[in-house]
Design a protein around this motif. Structure first.
Motif, PDB file in Angstrom:
ATOM      1  N   THR A 128     -13.033  11.776   1.159  1.00 36.47           N
ATOM      2  CA  THR A 128     -12.172  12.048   2.374  1.00 36.47           C
ATOM      3  C   THR A 128     -11.711  10.606   3.077  1.00 36.47           C
ATOM      4  O   THR A 128     -10.864  10.628   3.667  1.00 36.47           O
ATOM      5  N   ARG A 129     -12.675   9.772   2.928  1.00 36.20           N
ATOM      6  CA  ARG A 129     -12.423   8.486   3.935  1.00 36.20           C
ATOM      7  C   ARG A 129     -13.583   7.476   3.030  1.00 36.20           C
ATOM      8  O   ARG A 129     -14.229   7.815   2.208  1.00 36.20           O
ATOM      9  N   ASP A 130     -13.508   6.349   3.656  1.00 38.29           N
ATOM     10  CA  ASP A 130     -14.186   5.216   3.139  1.00 38.29           C
ATOM     11  C   ASP A 130     -15.592   5.572   3.255  1.00 38.29           C
ATOM     12  O   ASP A 130     -15.849   6.034   4.558  1.00 38.29           O
ATOM     13  N   LYS A 178     -11.534   5.794  -0.014  1.00 35.98           N
ATOM     14  CA  LYS A 178     -11.020   7.020   0.317  1.00 35.98           C
ATOM     15  C   LYS A 178     -10.024   7.332  -0.917  1.00 35.98           C
ATOM     16  O   LYS A 178      -9.440   6.629  -1.700  1.00 35.98           O
TER      17      LYS A 178
END
Length: 148
Positions: free
Chosen positions: A12-14, A68
């Motif tokens: 969902t994100r780095d 991500k």
């Protein structure tokens, strides 16, 4: 006792890479995992957002190669961690402590669209320019007869 979990989903994100006071790498990331079934009314499938943590070389690997939207397969153990928030309330959180993290799709597929879709197209084959033409022969076999 057995505590083993394997999940597959998109980041969902780095990943966030940090180091402990003694220099040990730890990466934190969240994986969005679709449920195999829809809601009670047969509607859209729900998604679970599962927190993951990877230590040492696995953490460095995740931080270096995943971003991500990347599809990842995370294998490890489920851990329940207790902590106290800033208001003094006791909290518990569940997270996957990753032993192994694998690529969930080919690099070509992940570059195929903005969401890293599963589309894959095989490259067209062409003989190397340096190879003499006599080394290659056209096959007359029908692909329908292949055993796979």
């Amino acid at each position: 006792m057995l505590n083993h979990i394997t999940i597959m989903g998109r980041l969902t994100r780095d990943p966030e890479l940090r180091r402990t006071g003694s220099g040990i790498a730890v990466a934190s990331f969240t994986v969005a995992v679709d449920r195999d079934f829809g809601g009670r009314d047969g509607g859209e499938r729900e998604t679970d957002f599962i927190d993951c943590v990877a230590w040492r070389n696995t953490g460095e690997f995740v931080s270096k190669y995943f971003t991500k939207g990347s599809m990842a397969v995370v294998s490890g153990r489920l851990q329940i961690r207790s902590w106290t928030d800033k208001d003094g309330n006791k909290r518990r959180t569940a997270e996957v402590v990753a032993d192994n993290v694998y690529f969930g799709e080919s690099k070509r597929a992940s570059e195929g669209n903005a969401y890293g879709g599963n589309s894959y197209s095989a490259p067209a084959y062409s003989a190397p320019a340096s190879a003499p033409a006599s080394d290659f022969a056209m096959l007359d076999d029908d692909d329908a007869q292949l055993p796979f």
